[in-house]
Design a protein around this motif. Structure first.
Motif, PDB file in Angstrom:
ATOM      1  N   GLY A   1      64.881  12.739  19.647  1.00 56.22           N
ATOM      2  CA  GLY A   1      65.515  11.467  19.299  1.00 56.22           C
ATOM      3  C   GLY A   1      64.763  10.674  18.247  1.00 56.22           C
TER       4      GLY A   1
ATOM      5  N   THR B   1      69.408   6.378  19.826  1.00 57.18           N
ATOM      6  CA  THR B   1      69.258   7.717  19.267  1.00 57.18           C
ATOM      7  C   THR B   1      69.418   8.773  20.352  1.00 57.18           C
ATOM      8  OG1 THR B   1      67.840   9.089  17.870  1.00 57.18           O
ATOM      9  CG2 THR B   1      66.730   7.729  19.540  1.00 57.18           C
ATOM     10  N   ASP B   2      69.104  10.003  20.034  1.00 56.43           N
ATOM     11  CA  ASP B   2      69.158  11.073  21.020  1.00 56.43           C
ATOM     12  C   ASP B   2      68.010  10.913  22.025  1.00 56.43           C
ATOM     13  OD1 ASP B   2      71.342  12.210  19.727  1.00 56.43           O
ATOM     14  OD2 ASP B   2      70.091  13.514  18.484  1.00 56.43           O
TER      15      ASP B   2
ATOM     16  N   PHE C   1      60.311   2.292  18.790  1.00 58.29           N
ATOM     17  CA  PHE C   1      61.054   3.208  19.653  1.00 58.29           C
ATOM     18  C   PHE C   1      60.601   3.012  21.102  1.00 58.29           C
ATOM     19  CE2 PHE C   1      61.202   5.313  15.578  1.00 58.29           C
ATOM     20  CZ  PHE C   1      62.373   6.059  15.559  1.00 58.29           C
TER      21      PHE C   1
ATOM     22  N   THR D   1      65.633  12.200  14.908  1.00 61.99           N
ATOM     23  CA  THR D   1      67.038  11.893  14.600  1.00 61.99           C
ATOM     24  C   THR D   1      67.176  10.513  13.985  1.00 61.99           C
ATOM     25  OG1 THR D   1      67.837  13.314  16.388  1.00 61.99           O
ATOM     26  CG2 THR D   1      69.338  11.608  15.603  1.00 61.99           C
ATOM     27  N   ALA D   2      66.517   9.519  14.583  1.00 57.03           N
ATOM     28  CA  ALA D   2      66.613   8.141  14.087  1.00 57.03           C
ATOM     29  C   ALA D   2      65.939   7.992  12.718  1.00 57.03           C
ATOM     30  CB  ALA D   2      66.002   7.174  15.094  1.00 57.03           C
TER      31      ALA D   2
ATOM     32  N   TYR E   1      69.848   0.377  17.565  1.00 58.54           N
ATOM     33  CA  TYR E   1      70.397   1.728  17.452  1.00 58.54           C
ATOM     34  C   TYR E   1      69.952   2.527  18.667  1.00 58.54           C
ATOM     35  CZ  TYR E   1      71.121   6.445  15.457  1.00 58.54           C
ATOM     36  OH  TYR E   1      71.520   7.742  15.217  1.00 58.54           O
TER      37      TYR E   1
ATOM     38  N   HIS F   1      68.408   9.232  10.337  1.00 61.04           N
ATOM     39  CA  HIS F   1      69.580   8.359  10.279  1.00 61.04           C
ATOM     40  C   HIS F   1      69.324   7.156   9.370  1.00 61.04           C
ATOM     41  CE1 HIS F   1      73.197   6.275  11.752  1.00 61.04           C
ATOM     42  NE2 HIS F   1      72.432   5.181  11.805  1.00 61.04           N
TER      43      HIS F   1
ATOM     44  N   VAL G   1      64.821   0.813  18.187  1.00 60.04           N
ATOM     45  CA  VAL G   1      65.570   2.022  18.543  1.00 60.04           C
ATOM     46  C   VAL G   1      65.323   2.378  20.005  1.00 60.04           C
ATOM     47  CG1 VAL G   1      65.937   4.470  18.037  1.00 60.04           C
ATOM     48  CG2 VAL G   1      65.371   2.873  16.170  1.00 60.04           C
TER      49      VAL G   1
END
Length: 270
Positions: A259, A252-253, A218, A262-263, A250, A266, A235
């Motif tokens: 975020g 995310t938020d 991330f 969230t990922a 991806y 997901h 991400v």
């Protein structure tokens, strides 16, 4: 399906919100994935001292967590405190960096143990780093003479309008001798050649019995790009720079809207 066994997390703008805190929802999510056997690797330009409080909050010592500090110049095991990797900036580069401070009007600073060293202790961007890392600032008369050694990295800090220009100038003038990248709009990271998050993780993973296919990463800023490219699942945060989103698998938020959690949901990591 992704076989994710380790998650690399940038800190500022990714794991933490604007108050430099991990939100309760994100904290709960990361504690849960660790209980499921997934390891965490906090991956930042920050020094170890500025990362350890977050590692303690995440209980990483209990779950095989790792700290990738200085963008990979220092890697340590949270459980044992053992240093797995250590690389220092060549002292021969320091006079050049000191000259760049004078040429650019920006501020040169560095970290050593639990302090920040600089000739300009009242610089607002130095004080921002002090707040981020909870490290005291020591003002020195002469950076070249008065800073301790060895130095894992230096930073050139200043107004965002100056940063891209001087990032480019220093990259051209030190090509092949130093790794230079932006970590925020006002921080230029100055590192040993060959140091970046992606390369550091690629070298670390075999020691853990893993491959890049087992890595989820991330990030939100320029120094996260190689890490997302190296990961089996990269991400970008919703608040990330466009260049970071462009290389991500991806988006995310944002870091303000959990975020990371969230990922994880997901991709059924939770």
């Amino acid at each position: 399906m992704h076989d994710i066994r380790i998650i690399a997390l940038d800190l500022d703008g990714t794991l933490t919100n604007e108050r430099k805190e991990i939100t309760p929802h994100t904290l709960d999510a990361l504690l849960q994935v660790q209980r499921q056997g997934v390891r965490l690797c906090l991956s930042s330009g920050r020094p170890p001292y500025g990362m350890r409080p977050l590692a303690r909050q995440l209980q990483m010592a209990d779950h095989g967590g790792l700290l990738l500090c200085y963008n990979g110049g220092h890697i340590e095991d949270c459980q044992t405190g053992e240093t797995l990797t250590e690389q220092a900036l060549s002292p021969s580069l320091l006079p050049y960096l000191h000259q760049c401070q004078q040429r650019s009007g920006m501020t040169l600073m560095t970290y050593f143990e639990d302090h920040i060293y600089t000739e300009h202790p009242d610089d607002p961007y130095v004080l921002q780093s002090s707040r981020n890392n909870k490290m005291a600032v020591i003002g020195v008369e002469d950076f070249l003479r008065d800073t301790p050694r060895p130095l894992n990295k230096c930073l050139m800090v200043g107004p965002p309008a100056l940063v891209p220009r001087w990032e480019g100038i220093m990259q051209r003038e030190t090509e092949g001798r130093m790794h230079i990248c932006r970590s925020t709009p006002y921080f230029i990271e100055l590192l040993p050649i060959g140091i970046d998050k992606g390369l550091a993780l690629k070298q670390l993973l075999p020691r853990l019995g893993m491959t890049t296919a087992n890595l989820m990463a991330f990030g939100d800023s320029y120094n996260d790009i190689t890490m997302l490219q190296a990961a089996g699942l990269g991400v970008a945060m919703g608040n990330a720079e466009e260049a970071v989103k462009a290389v991500a698998d991806y988006v995310t938020d944002s870091n303000e809207a959990d975020g990371v959690a969230t990922a994880l949901r997901h991709f059924n990591i939770l």
